[in-house]
Design a protein around this motif. Structure first.
Motif, PDB file in Angstrom:
ATOM      1  N   LEU A 137       5.139  -1.927   7.288  1.00  0.00           N
ATOM      2  CA  LEU A 137       3.746  -1.530   7.077  1.00  0.00           C
ATOM      3  C   LEU A 137       3.671  -0.203   6.326  1.00  0.00           C
ATOM      4  O   LEU A 137       2.960  -0.077   5.320  1.00  0.00           O
ATOM      5  N   PHE A 138       4.437   0.783   6.792  1.00  0.00           N
ATOM      6  CA  PHE A 138       4.401   2.097   6.166  1.00  0.00           C
ATOM      7  C   PHE A 138       4.967   2.042   4.752  1.00  0.00           C
ATOM      8  O   PHE A 138       4.559   2.790   3.869  1.00  0.00           O
ATOM      9  N   LYS A 139       5.913   1.140   4.537  1.00  0.00           N
ATOM     10  CA  LYS A 139       6.495   0.968   3.205  1.00  0.00           C
ATOM     11  C   LYS A 139       5.405   0.613   2.198  1.00  0.00           C
ATOM     12  O   LYS A 139       5.430   1.063   1.053  1.00  0.00           O
ATOM     13  N   VAL A 140       4.446  -0.195   2.642  1.00  0.00           N
ATOM     14  CA  VAL A 140       3.358  -0.607   1.761  1.00  0.00           C
ATOM     15  C   VAL A 140       2.505   0.606   1.372  1.00  0.00           C
ATOM     16  O   VAL A 140       2.072   0.737   0.234  1.00  0.00           O
ATOM     17  N   PHE A 141       2.299   1.506   2.326  1.00  0.00           N
ATOM     18  CA  PHE A 141       1.568   2.750   2.039  1.00  0.00           C
ATOM     19  C   PHE A 141       2.414   3.713   1.204  1.00  0.00           C
ATOM     20  O   PHE A 141       1.874   4.643   0.608  1.00  0.00           O
ATOM     21  N   GLY A 142       3.701   3.483   1.163  1.00  0.00           N
ATOM     22  CA  GLY A 142       4.611   4.456   0.567  1.00  0.00           C
ATOM     23  C   GLY A 142       4.887   4.262  -0.911  1.00  0.00           C
ATOM     24  O   GLY A 142       6.030   4.322  -1.340  1.00  0.00           O
ATOM     25  N   MET A 166      -7.991   4.623   8.808  1.00  0.00           N
ATOM     26  CA  MET A 166      -7.540   5.549   9.843  1.00  0.00           C
ATOM     27  C   MET A 166      -6.111   6.014   9.570  1.00  0.00           C
ATOM     28  O   MET A 166      -5.816   7.207   9.686  1.00  0.00           O
ATOM     29  N   ILE A 167      -5.251   5.063   9.232  1.00  0.00           N
ATOM     30  CA  ILE A 167      -3.864   5.431   8.926  1.00  0.00           C
ATOM     31  C   ILE A 167      -3.834   6.378   7.726  1.00  0.00           C
ATOM     32  O   ILE A 167      -3.165   7.415   7.739  1.00  0.00           O
ATOM     33  N   TYR A 168      -4.597   6.016   6.718  1.00  0.00           N
ATOM     34  CA  TYR A 168      -4.717   6.844   5.516  1.00  0.00           C
ATOM     35  C   TYR A 168      -5.176   8.254   5.877  1.00  0.00           C
ATOM     36  O   TYR A 168      -4.580   9.242   5.449  1.00  0.00           O
ATOM     37  N   ASN A 169      -6.227   8.350   6.693  1.00  0.00           N
ATOM     38  CA  ASN A 169      -6.760   9.659   7.064  1.00  0.00           C
ATOM     39  C   ASN A 169      -5.777  10.470   7.892  1.00  0.00           C
ATOM     40  O   ASN A 169      -5.681  11.689   7.719  1.00  0.00           O
ATOM     41  N   THR A 229      -2.057  14.897  -4.554  1.00  0.00           N
ATOM     42  CA  THR A 229      -2.181  14.736  -3.109  1.00  0.00           C
ATOM     43  C   THR A 229      -1.857  13.303  -2.712  1.00  0.00           C
ATOM     44  O   THR A 229      -1.165  13.056  -1.720  1.00  0.00           O
ATOM     45  N   LEU A 230      -2.348  12.349  -3.511  1.00  0.00           N
ATOM     46  CA  LEU A 230      -2.060  10.946  -3.215  1.00  0.00           C
ATOM     47  C   LEU A 230      -0.575  10.663  -3.376  1.00  0.00           C
ATOM     48  O   LEU A 230      -0.014   9.844  -2.644  1.00  0.00           O
ATOM     49  N   TYR A 231       0.046  11.353  -4.317  1.00  0.00           N
ATOM     50  CA  TYR A 231       1.491  11.210  -4.475  1.00  0.00           C
ATOM     51  C   TYR A 231       2.199  11.728  -3.215  1.00  0.00           C
ATOM     52  O   TYR A 231       3.075  11.056  -2.666  1.00  0.00           O
ATOM     53  N   ILE A 258      -4.611   2.691  -5.053  1.00  0.00           N
ATOM     54  CA  ILE A 258      -5.496   1.530  -4.938  1.00  0.00           C
ATOM     55  C   ILE A 258      -6.275   1.603  -3.631  1.00  0.00           C
ATOM     56  O   ILE A 258      -7.496   1.436  -3.595  1.00  0.00           O
ATOM     57  N   ILE A 259      -5.556   1.902  -2.552  1.00  0.00           N
ATOM     58  CA  ILE A 259      -6.218   2.028  -1.247  1.00  0.00           C
ATOM     59  C   ILE A 259      -7.293   3.100  -1.297  1.00  0.00           C
ATOM     60  O   ILE A 259      -8.424   2.898  -0.853  1.00  0.00           O
ATOM     61  N   ALA A 260      -6.944   4.242  -1.877  1.00  0.00           N
ATOM     62  CA  ALA A 260      -7.909   5.347  -1.971  1.00  0.00           C
ATOM     63  C   ALA A 260      -9.137   4.927  -2.765  1.00  0.00           C
ATOM     64  O   ALA A 260     -10.268   5.259  -2.409  1.00  0.00           O
ATOM     65  N   ALA A 261      -8.906   4.168  -3.831  1.00  0.00           N
ATOM     66  CA  ALA A 261     -10.016   3.715  -4.664  1.00  0.00           C
ATOM     67  C   ALA A 261     -10.916   2.758  -3.887  1.00  0.00           C
ATOM     68  O   ALA A 261     -12.145   2.834  -3.958  1.00  0.00           O
TER      69      ALA A 261
END
Lengths: 112, 112
Positions: B25-30, B95-98, A18-20, B37-40
């Motif tokens: 910004l989105f590239k960093v999430f991508g 929030m972005i993650y969610n 999912t994270l992928y 790491i963010i999820a952790a």
DNA sequence: CCAATATATGAACAACTGTTCATATATTGA
DNA sequence: TCAATATATGAACAGTTGTTCATATATTGG
């Protein structure tokens, strides 16, 4: 009050697949051309030719990026004769876009 | 009722630089590693060693990605002796993650 | 069916990205 | 100060990405 997280909310860390998928989704947003296409489509549907014209880019480049957006389920094509109009697939996309934009503006304002 | 956009909301298309920043910004999430790491870090701060252990990756790889996250202002380091703890910079990130996660789940559910 | 128009696609290429390996820096305890 | 520990960083390399160019496909009007 030591921890900054809202402890009341029960949240499960998603599995690695999912994270992928999540990173793949953000990857699609993570390109200037694609985000500009998304921004343009927020104003309503647009055909490939006008997108290329509006973004001042080649038709081929736009088509390639639209294919990526289409595969990711972010845009939807609608044929009308020879012309194909693209529009955003659902409102989720606008929400993600707005969230990112809010973060940018927030960061800009907080620079001391 | 022909157009799917909410016509009441006045929205100006951001200039090209802002859209560039947005895509950055989105590239960093991508990226899988970074989103993991963010999820952790949603569960609270964590040091580099534990992140590497948790994600089953080399310490160097994690450090490199943390640097990108740090430069983007998404995480913040806190030193405690030899150890450096990283945490998410603000709630915008969650929030972005969610939002992204919601979209993934939404899409999954809508497959016929 | 043919020419014109709109879009899609494949190959090629330069630019970028993420990991690994080796090494540097920083902090602590002895 | 020295060894041990934790993290950061630079170079190198393979893999990926986005654009361009040329060409293919699809639709329409004549």
């Amino acid at each position: 009050m030591e921890n900054h997280t809202s402890d009341l909310i029960k949240r499960t860390t998603p599995d690695i697949e999912t994270l992928y998928d999540l990173s793949e989704l953000f990857k699609v947003f993570g390109d200037t051309t694609r985000i500009r296409i998304i921004a343009a489509l927020l104003d309503g549907e647009m055909c490939v030719y006008h997108l290329a014209e509006y973004l001042e880019m080649g038709q081929s480049a736009i088509s390639h990026q639209l294919r990526i957006l289409r595969s990711a389920g972010l845009v939807r094509p609608r044929r009308e004769g020879k012309t194909i109009f693209y529009s955003l697939d659902d409102e989720h996309i606008e929400m993600i876009y707005n969230m990112g934009l809010a973060h940018i503006c927030h960061k800009k304002g907080e620079v001391k």
